[in-house]
Design an enzyme around this catalytic site. Structure first.
Site, PDB file in Angstrom:
ATOM      1  N   ASN A   9       0.873  -1.178   0.000  1.00 40.59           N
ATOM      2  CA  ASN A   9       0.000   0.000   0.000  1.00 40.59           C
ATOM      3  C   ASN A   9       0.907   1.224   0.000  1.00 40.59           C
ATOM      4  O   ASN A   9       1.480   1.579   1.028  1.00 40.59           O
ATOM      5  CB  ASN A   9      -0.890  -0.028   1.248  1.00 40.59           C
ATOM      6  N   TRP A  10       1.011   1.838  -1.159  1.00 38.74           N
ATOM      7  CA  TRP A  10       1.955   2.965  -1.281  1.00 38.74           C
ATOM      8  C   TRP A  10       1.430   4.249  -0.659  1.00 38.74           C
ATOM      9  O   TRP A  10       2.152   5.228  -0.560  1.00 38.74           O
ATOM     10  CB  TRP A  10       2.273   3.215  -2.762  1.00 38.74           C
ATOM     11  N   LYS A  11       0.161   4.266  -0.320  1.00 39.34           N
ATOM     12  CA  LYS A  11      -0.470   5.464   0.245  1.00 39.34           C
ATOM     13  C   LYS A  11      -0.203   6.668  -0.664  1.00 39.34           C
ATOM     14  O   LYS A  11      -0.108   6.494  -1.877  1.00 39.34           O
ATOM     15  CB  LYS A  11       0.010   5.676   1.692  1.00 39.34           C
ATOM     16  N   HIS A  96      -9.414   1.180   4.866  1.00 40.72           N
ATOM     17  CA  HIS A  96      -8.153   1.386   5.575  1.00 40.72           C
ATOM     18  C   HIS A  96      -8.383   2.333   6.751  1.00 40.72           C
ATOM     19  O   HIS A  96      -9.185   3.258   6.661  1.00 40.72           O
ATOM     20  CB  HIS A  96      -7.096   1.952   4.621  1.00 40.72           C
ATOM     21  N   GLU A  98      -6.761   4.740   7.800  1.00 37.55           N
ATOM     22  CA  GLU A  98      -6.540   6.161   7.491  1.00 37.55           C
ATOM     23  C   GLU A  98      -7.774   6.770   6.838  1.00 37.55           C
ATOM     24  O   GLU A  98      -8.093   7.937   7.046  1.00 37.55           O
ATOM     25  CB  GLU A  98      -5.291   6.302   6.599  1.00 37.55           C
ATOM     26  N   GLU A 168      -5.221  -4.904  10.523  1.00 37.46           N
ATOM     27  CA  GLU A 168      -4.206  -3.875  10.727  1.00 37.46           C
ATOM     28  C   GLU A 168      -4.477  -3.143  12.039  1.00 37.46           C
ATOM     29  O   GLU A 168      -5.265  -2.184  12.068  1.00 37.46           O
ATOM     30  CB  GLU A 168      -4.243  -2.857   9.585  1.00 37.46           C
ATOM     31  N   GLY A 174       2.679   2.441  10.803  1.00 34.24           N
ATOM     32  CA  GLY A 174       3.620   3.556  10.681  1.00 34.24           C
ATOM     33  C   GLY A 174       4.318   3.920  11.980  1.00 34.24           C
ATOM     34  O   GLY A 174       4.951   4.960  12.079  1.00 34.24           O
ATOM     35  N   SER A 214       3.601  -1.998  10.395  1.00 33.22           N
ATOM     36  CA  SER A 214       5.051  -2.069  10.606  1.00 33.22           C
ATOM     37  C   SER A 214       5.633  -3.434  10.261  1.00 33.22           C
ATOM     38  O   SER A 214       6.574  -3.909  10.912  1.00 33.22           O
ATOM     39  CB  SER A 214       5.414  -1.667  12.047  1.00 33.22           C
ATOM     40  N   GLY A 235       2.987  -1.108   4.282  1.00 35.99           N
ATOM     41  CA  GLY A 235       3.008   0.328   4.000  1.00 35.99           C
ATOM     42  C   GLY A 235       4.417   0.786   3.680  1.00 35.99           C
ATOM     43  O   GLY A 235       4.933   0.569   2.588  1.00 35.99           O
ATOM     44  N   GLY A 236       5.070   1.412   4.653  1.00 37.62           N
ATOM     45  CA  GLY A 236       6.391   2.019   4.448  1.00 37.62           C
ATOM     46  C   GLY A 236       7.387   1.121   3.727  1.00 37.62           C
ATOM     47  O   GLY A 236       8.085   1.564   2.798  1.00 37.62           O
TER      48      GLY A 236
HETATM   49  P1  13P Z   1       3.133   0.487   7.687  1.00 41.41           P
HETATM   50  O1  13P Z   1       3.647  -0.806   7.107  1.00 41.41           O
HETATM   51  O2  13P Z   1       3.873   1.685   7.184  1.00 41.41           O
HETATM   52  O3  13P Z   1       3.046   0.413   9.185  1.00 41.41           O
HETATM   53  O4  13P Z   1       1.638   0.658   7.144  1.00 41.41           O
HETATM   54  C1  13P Z   1       0.775  -0.414   7.193  1.00 41.41           C
HETATM   55  C2  13P Z   1      -0.436  -0.092   6.415  1.00 41.41           C
HETATM   56  O5  13P Z   1      -1.175   0.804   6.764  1.00 41.41           O
HETATM   57  C3  13P Z   1      -0.700  -0.862   5.193  1.00 41.41           C
HETATM   58  O6  13P Z   1      -1.952  -0.611   4.714  1.00 41.41           O
END
Ligand code: 13P
Length: 251
Positions: A9-11, A96, A98, A168, A174, A214, A235-236
């Site tokens: 997930n590149w956000k 998600h 967010e 999640e 994050g 994470s 994510g990251g």
């Molecule tokens: P991180 O891997 O950066 O913690 O993010 C997870 C995420 O929200 C994937 O959708």
């Protein structure tokens, strides 16, 4: 059908050029012979077609990060499931944390987004998970149960068979604070039991349940080794080619 999945997930990150380079590096870096999972990238909307083109010629699969709950029409700024289907996307993240937090998405809206995606045979990657306060109050199971019941349990068995679930825990996103493998396994087993209660044992056995929060190249193996963890939503670490490719080999 249950399978191992690693989805990035590149956000809201990267320029067009950076996205094109990263997609190219991931697609060409996959160890296709030894790969034991489906690999999906979910870039921002303007770059989806690049990912979709690579999906035609490699093992890489493409997904969106969001979809409109509406079918079509005067909804400025929205992107419909029909549009995603017209560039042959196979997956789309929905719900998600967010989006729940910053855009006030509700379980009901998420249910409608899932319906739109299923109309076009796109696999929803449905996200659920508790915030820190809820875990501290030991309410994580109630919260996840309610999210799943209100967004998924209106589906028929056949519709449900297209769903991928991503657990999640919000406190792990994050933050560098990963759920322990035992915490992930405990929640994944709980989710599978919920599914069994509604759709039966076979449906529960056949659902892919991913962990997100994470997750990186150093902890993926330990997380994915759990019997109810079928991969990760990353994510990251999905923005770093070597790190992401390493995660894809963590089964
Ligand atoms: P991180 O891997 O950066 O913690 O993010 C997870 C995420 O929200 C994937 O959708």
């Amino acid at each position: 059908m249950r399978k191992n999945i690693v989805a990035g997930n590149w956000k809201m990150n990267l320029t067009f050029q950076e996205a094109e380079d990263l997609i190219d590096e991931i697609a060409n870096g996959l160890d296709e012979e030894n790969l034991k999972c489906e690999v999906v990238v979910c870039p921002p909307a303007p770059y989806l077609e690049i990912a979709s083109d690579y999906a035609d010629v490699s093992r890489l699969r493409a997904g969106a990060q969001n979809v409109s709950e509406y079918e079509k029409g005067a909804y400025t700024g929205e992107i419909s499931a029909m549009m995603l289907a017209s560039i042959e996307l196979e997956y789309c993240i929905v719900g998600h944390s967010e989006r729940r937090r910053y855009f006030r998405e509700t379980n009901g809206q998420i249910a409608r987004k899932i319906d739109r995606l299923l109309d076009y045979s796109i696999h929803p990657i449905f996200c659920c998970g508790e915030v820190l306060e809820e875990r501290e109050q030991n309410r994580q199971f109630d919260v996840v149960k309610q999210q799943i019941e209100e967004s998924l349990f209106h589906l028929t068995s056949e519709e449900f068979s297209n769903i991928v679930i991503a657990y999640e825990p919000v406190w792990a996103i994050g933050t560098g604070k990963t759920a322990t493998p035992a915490q992930a396994q405990e929640m994944h087993a709980f989710i599978r039991k919920l599914i069994a209660g509604k759709y039966g044992e076979e449906a529960a056995r056949e659902t892919s349940i991913l962990y997100g929060g994470s997750c990186n190249a150093s902890n993926a193996k330990e997380l994915f080794a759990n019997p109810d963890v079928d991969g990760g939503l990353i994510g990251g670490a999905s923005l770093k080619k070597d790190e992401f490719l390493k995660i894809t080999m963590s089964f």
